[in-house]
Design a protein around this motif. Structure first.
Motif, PDB file in Angstrom:
ATOM      1  N   GLY A  14      42.959   8.969  52.297  1.00 21.64           N
ATOM      2  CA  GLY A  14      42.852   9.191  53.916  1.00 21.64           C
ATOM      3  C   GLY A  14      41.476   9.061  54.363  1.00 21.64           C
ATOM      4  O   GLY A  14      41.274   8.645  55.587  1.00 21.64           O
ATOM      5  N   SER A  69      52.848   9.996  49.344  1.00 16.56           N
ATOM      6  CA  SER A  69      52.428   9.895  50.565  1.00 16.56           C
ATOM      7  C   SER A  69      52.980   9.121  51.769  1.00 16.56           C
ATOM      8  O   SER A  69      52.935   9.577  52.828  1.00 16.56           O
ATOM      9  N   ARG A  72      55.845  11.162  53.117  1.00 20.07           N
ATOM     10  CA  ARG A  72      55.484  12.328  53.671  1.00 20.07           C
ATOM     11  C   ARG A  72      55.211  11.797  55.429  1.00 20.07           C
ATOM     12  O   ARG A  72      55.147  12.392  56.177  1.00 20.07           O
ATOM     13  N   ALA A  73      54.500  10.643  55.442  1.00 22.78           N
ATOM     14  CA  ALA A  73      53.877  10.202  56.618  1.00 22.78           C
ATOM     15  C   ALA A  73      55.131   9.476  57.315  1.00 22.78           C
ATOM     16  O   ALA A  73      54.791   9.174  58.534  1.00 22.78           O
ATOM     17  N   ALA A  75      57.397   9.552  59.528  1.00 19.60           N
ATOM     18  CA  ALA A  75      57.949  10.425  60.633  1.00 19.60           C
ATOM     19  C   ALA A  75      59.400  10.238  61.137  1.00 19.60           C
ATOM     20  O   ALA A  75      60.189  11.070  61.348  1.00 19.60           O
ATOM     21  N   GLU A  85      52.372   5.408  62.786  1.00 18.13           N
ATOM     22  CA  GLU A  85      52.590   6.562  61.667  1.00 18.13           C
ATOM     23  C   GLU A  85      51.247   6.539  60.816  1.00 18.13           C
ATOM     24  O   GLU A  85      50.882   7.359  60.539  1.00 18.13           O
ATOM     25  N   GLU A  88      48.519   7.851  63.145  1.00 21.07           N
ATOM     26  CA  GLU A  88      48.535   9.450  63.198  1.00 21.07           C
ATOM     27  C   GLU A  88      48.089  10.139  61.873  1.00 21.07           C
ATOM     28  O   GLU A  88      47.585  11.317  61.989  1.00 21.07           O
ATOM     29  N   VAL A  89      48.489   9.648  60.854  1.00 25.19           N
ATOM     30  CA  VAL A  89      48.204  10.513  59.506  1.00 25.19           C
ATOM     31  C   VAL A  89      46.698  10.201  59.325  1.00 25.19           C
ATOM     32  O   VAL A  89      46.113  11.498  59.072  1.00 25.19           O
ATOM     33  N   ARG A  90      46.093   9.305  59.416  1.00 26.32           N
ATOM     34  CA  ARG A  90      44.811   8.973  59.127  1.00 26.32           C
ATOM     35  C   ARG A  90      43.677   9.595  60.057  1.00 26.32           C
ATOM     36  O   ARG A  90      42.719  10.395  59.987  1.00 26.32           O
ATOM     37  N   ALA A  92      44.806  12.404  61.637  1.00 25.70           N
ATOM     38  CA  ALA A  92      44.840  13.787  61.401  1.00 25.70           C
ATOM     39  C   ALA A  92      44.098  14.224  60.397  1.00 25.70           C
ATOM     40  O   ALA A  92      43.301  15.332  60.376  1.00 25.70           O
TER      41      ALA A  92
END
Length: 123
Positions: A14, A69, A72-73, A75, A85, A88-90, A92
């Motif tokens: 990440g 991962s 989970r990412a 969405a 997606e 947004e994960v990175r 966060a």
């Protein structure tokens, strides 16, 4: 191949110090955005705008470990990741790691973030 492996490491963690393109010891928000884009293109092998399990499975062993991962990412649960997606994960992750909220990550912030993730996973 080296660039692909680097992208895998960046996505898996990440965050990564390799994104410090100007060598100042910090990852700025701009450097981070460029790294997200670079990583994206390295992983979207067929250029269709999504990263799939099949693409990850076709890569070196480290990428296969990222399947959890990916799930989970994902969405919208379509079993593939869109650029949105991933961003947004990175982002966060960046926001959580940027403890002093100066829109840049120091080596210490990255290490603390990665240690907290490892502890949370039980390792």
């Amino acid at each position: 191949m080296k660039q692909t492996l680097m992208a895998l490491l960046l996505v898996a963690a990440g965050l990564a110090q390799a994104a410090d393109s100007n060598g100042d010891g910090y990852i700025s928000l701009d450097e981070f955005h460029k790294d997200v884009t670079r990583s994206w293109h390295a992983l979207d092998l067929d250029g269709d705008g999504h990263i799939t399990e099949a693409e990850l499975k076709s890569m070196p062993r480290g990428a296969r470990g990222m399947l959890g991962s990916l799930r989970r990412a994902d969405a919208d649960k379509d079993k593939r990741l869109s650029f949105k997606e991933v961003v947004e994960v990175r982002m966060a992750a960046f926001d959580k790691a940027d403890t002093d909220k100066d829109d840049r990550l120091s080596k210490e912030e990255i290490e603390a973030y990665q240690a907290a993730r490892k502890k949370k996973r039980g390792g």
